[in-house]
Scaffold this active site. Sequence first.
Site, PDB file in Angstrom:
ATOM      1  N   ASP A  84       0.840  -1.198   0.000  1.00  0.00           N
ATOM      2  CA  ASP A  84       0.000   0.000   0.000  1.00  0.00           C
ATOM      3  C   ASP A  84       0.877   1.251   0.000  1.00  0.00           C
ATOM      4  OD1 ASP A  84      -2.024  -1.725   0.119  1.00  0.00           O
ATOM      5  OD2 ASP A  84      -2.785  -1.124   2.097  1.00  0.00           O
ATOM      6  N   SER A  92     -34.903  -6.897 -16.797  1.00  0.00           N
ATOM      7  CA  SER A  92     -34.892  -7.569 -15.515  1.00  0.00           C
ATOM      8  C   SER A  92     -34.704  -9.068 -15.764  1.00  0.00           C
ATOM      9  CB  SER A  92     -36.228  -7.219 -14.885  1.00  0.00           C
ATOM     10  OG  SER A  92     -36.396  -7.888 -13.722  1.00  0.00           O
ATOM     11  N   LYS A  98     -27.296 -18.055 -17.777  1.00  0.00           N
ATOM     12  CA  LYS A  98     -27.448 -17.437 -19.093  1.00  0.00           C
ATOM     13  C   LYS A  98     -27.035 -18.426 -20.182  1.00  0.00           C
ATOM     14  CE  LYS A  98     -26.272 -12.955 -17.119  1.00  0.00           C
ATOM     15  NZ  LYS A  98     -25.224 -11.968 -16.873  1.00  0.00           N
ATOM     16  N   ARG A 155     -29.901   1.847 -13.227  1.00  0.00           N
ATOM     17  CA  ARG A 155     -30.906   1.208 -14.072  1.00  0.00           C
ATOM     18  C   ARG A 155     -32.175   2.047 -14.136  1.00  0.00           C
ATOM     19  NH1 ARG A 155     -35.073  -2.463 -13.038  1.00  0.00           N
ATOM     20  NH2 ARG A 155     -35.611  -3.670 -14.877  1.00  0.00           N
ATOM     21  N   LYS A 208     -25.562 -14.105  -8.400  1.00  0.00           N
ATOM     22  CA  LYS A 208     -26.465 -12.956  -8.483  1.00  0.00           C
ATOM     23  C   LYS A 208     -26.119 -12.030  -7.328  1.00  0.00           C
ATOM     24  CE  LYS A 208     -31.225 -11.826  -9.543  1.00  0.00           C
ATOM     25  NZ  LYS A 208     -31.454 -10.693  -8.666  1.00  0.00           N
ATOM     26  N   LYS A 249     -33.180 -18.363  -7.232  1.00  0.00           N
ATOM     27  CA  LYS A 249     -33.082 -17.627  -5.969  1.00  0.00           C
ATOM     28  C   LYS A 249     -33.079 -18.563  -4.778  1.00  0.00           C
ATOM     29  CE  LYS A 249     -34.447 -13.071  -6.754  1.00  0.00           C
ATOM     30  NZ  LYS A 249     -34.877 -11.943  -6.023  1.00  0.00           N
ATOM     31  N   CYS A 284     -35.271   7.876  26.956  1.00  0.00           N
ATOM     32  CA  CYS A 284     -35.113   8.333  28.334  1.00  0.00           C
ATOM     33  C   CYS A 284     -34.681   9.790  28.230  1.00  0.00           C
ATOM     34  CB  CYS A 284     -34.024   7.522  29.018  1.00  0.00           C
ATOM     35  SG  CYS A 284     -33.404   8.317  30.507  1.00  0.00           S
TER      36      CYS A 284
HETATM   37  S1  IVH Z   1     -27.840  -9.956 -15.910  1.00  0.00           S
HETATM   38  C1  IVH Z   1     -31.175  -9.127 -18.718  1.00  0.00           C
HETATM   39  N1  IVH Z   1     -26.199 -10.943 -14.148  1.00  0.00           N
HETATM   40  O1  IVH Z   1     -30.138  -8.764 -10.789  1.00  0.00           O
HETATM   41  C2  IVH Z   1     -30.152  -9.517 -17.733  1.00  0.00           C
HETATM   42  N2  IVH Z   1     -27.880  -9.461 -13.389  1.00  0.00           N
HETATM   43  O2  IVH Z   1     -32.991  -9.242 -10.740  1.00  0.00           O
HETATM   44  C3  IVH Z   1     -29.661  -8.371 -16.998  1.00  0.00           C
HETATM   45  N3  IVH Z   1     -27.781  -8.984 -10.994  1.00  0.00           N
HETATM   46  O3  IVH Z   1     -31.043  -5.829 -12.484  1.00  0.00           O
HETATM   47  C4  IVH Z   1     -28.954  -8.642 -15.759  1.00  0.00           C
HETATM   48  N4  IVH Z   1     -26.027 -10.233 -10.550  1.00  0.00           N
HETATM   49  O4  IVH Z   1     -28.969  -5.754 -10.955  1.00  0.00           O
HETATM   50  C5  IVH Z   1     -27.251 -10.154 -14.353  1.00  0.00           C
HETATM   51  N5  IVH Z   1     -24.633 -11.871 -12.701  1.00  0.00           N
HETATM   52  C6  IVH Z   1     -25.681 -11.070 -12.911  1.00  0.00           C
HETATM   53  C7  IVH Z   1     -26.290 -10.358 -11.868  1.00  0.00           C
HETATM   54  C8  IVH Z   1     -27.397  -9.556 -12.153  1.00  0.00           C
HETATM   55  C9  IVH Z   1     -26.917  -9.393 -10.055  1.00  0.00           C
HETATM   56  C10 IVH Z   1     -28.928  -8.066 -10.748  1.00  0.00           C
HETATM   57  C11 IVH Z   1     -29.048  -6.939 -11.712  1.00  0.00           C
HETATM   58  C12 IVH Z   1     -30.430  -7.067 -12.285  1.00  0.00           C
HETATM   59  C13 IVH Z   1     -31.122  -7.859 -11.226  1.00  0.00           C
HETATM   60  C14 IVH Z   1     -32.334  -8.581 -11.772  1.00  0.00           C
END
Ligand code: IVH
Length: 664
Positions: free
Chosen positions: A33, A82, A288, A136, A115, A312, A424
Amino acid sequence: MKKDITEKIESLRQQIRKHDYLYYVENNPQISDQEYDHLFAELKKLEEQHPELITPDSPTQRVAGRPIEGFKQVTHAIPMLSIDNTYSEEELRAFDRRVAKLLERSNYSYVVELKIDGLAMSLRYEKGSLVLGATRGDGTKGDDVTHNIKTIKAIPLRLGDNPPEILEVRGEVYMPKKAFQKLNAEKEKNGEPLFANPRNAAAGSLKQLDPKITAKRNLAFFAYSLGQTSELIAKTHYGNLEKLKKFGLPVNEFTTRAKDIEEVIKICEKFEKKRFTLDYQIDGLVIKVDELKYYDTLGTTGRAPRWCMSYKYAAEQAKTKVLSISVHVGKTGIITPVANFEPVVLAGTTVKRASLHNFDEVDRLDVRIGDSVIIEKAGEIIPQVVEVKKEERPAHTKPFHPPVECPVCHSEVRKDENGVYIRCISSSCPAQLKEKLRYFAGRDQMDIENLGPALIEQLVDKGHVKDFSDLYKLSIFEMLSLERMAQKSAQKVLDGIEKSKSQPLGRLLAALGILHVGAQNAEILASHFGSIDALKEASEEELTAIEQIGPVLAKSIYEYFHNENNLKVIDKLVKAGVNTKQKKTRKSDVLSGKIFVVTGTLENFKRDEIERTIKENGGKVTSSVSKKTDYVLAGTEAGSKLEKANQLGVKVINEKDFLKMIGK
Ligand code: IVH
């Protein structure tokens, strides 16, 4: 000569960028650092000597901005969508069947990502330089938060490795768990409301108008997809992420390719437990399709793309029994109910108690001693009672009522106006006093070594200390009368107390525990007024005129110094020899309360010099002209601000007028 300096500056910037990358993206720092700070200081010095060579993407420009007046809205080039959610393996398999059906094939693969529980962010790079950071928002329009985004060290201001001319990166800004805990601990100390979870804390930190505050919040970032780009960079999503990493952006290390949905499910299972060991909060995984050529065929449902799905995790819960409910009196007198449980393991730690927040919440839950309750970790960190198992309630339990008097000093308690808190109201409540003394002696305040909570407890209980100033009157005999206190350690404590007398004024002001006054504000007050005596005399208007001090803070400070008890204690601190002075940077009051806007080029001052001079003489500087502006100080080539001043009839002065005003 100039060329040499330009080269030197560029080389320093490149080194700093490289080490930022190694630290934040690769997690693999290669210098200490100290060495890093040294490079940074050298660059800063050169840039100060040659301000014309400063570029917006220089590492020094991360916190260079001034507070902004509000957020500009920006339209996203491509909407930020989303993600649909699944909660079981079965639902994941159904998602996979839908993908296979739409593609009429099964030879595609997936990428599984964490996520991250933060805030979606769009970062726009043009010719490799960061030009925009936007939230967003509603998916179509977000807020321009570039000034704050630039303070996040994990986000490069400049990309390497030949990025496309236009590259919009999307990802998550988040607050690591440790930073979150630290922030909440500080808030607690200052008697401010806490953030419920790291996501809210991250969002709150990005909503700051002043980037200096954001800079302190230790936010971080992971890139997870692309927005608008001027060219394609890979054929697969995984390939895109690899490229982003090459450009210098942080991509989460647990991003994994999976050949089919069964492999995806295995990864989901693996993270079910592993998530608690991460330094950031995740609320699931994102799955994805990897091959980008299938994205068009899959399309979107309007709200969310069909090539993407989240899995989730349910918040982890545990069942336990309420053994007792205690009430805690805080530094500002707020009385908080706390449920004490039969210890139970939840999300990786043993939980023994949880705050019930306030008595309205106790009422709402109708939680009673003896009840079985379901607890959950809010944001996986703070345990919370979410449900009372009323059907399992033992006979003869009674509702828990708020105390009618302070549980410690038995003084009157009062409910906050329009609020839910019970306080108090006694200024001599020992429970409050103990909390206040702990804070007073704390490392960031008077830093009194060895004066810990156990000692404070005894000193107050024995009546040796009734306010801060009594600490400075303690005798060795009083110290020796305490439990487990030998001559040597007693002397050490007294030495620590003695030493604290010479702490700078800023620390003393922070230590007093004035509502809303933390270390930073205390420092501002100290250097502005130079002595506690001067601060005592300040009117609310004078306080509000100081930049960074808003009306709420000004009121709190004013009230503190107009309370007889507080003044008595301060008097005694002065008599005990505690330092209450500091060199003030304030030179005069001639501009007191006057609001300036500076525009154009000045002859005798650089921009930061003129701002400093105005402040040193009691004035305030803002960036845009409004009816509240007292003077617009215009140099040559003044533009729209001068026009606005003329429109609004705000007085315009030149440099000569200004110098005259400050008596030069
Ligand atoms: S992809 C269309 N990848 O989750 C796909 N989102 O519930 C766009 N998020 O608004 C998002 N980790 O803020 C993607 N590895 C990840 C993610 C992620 C967190 C959040 C993101 C999104 C929200 C949707």
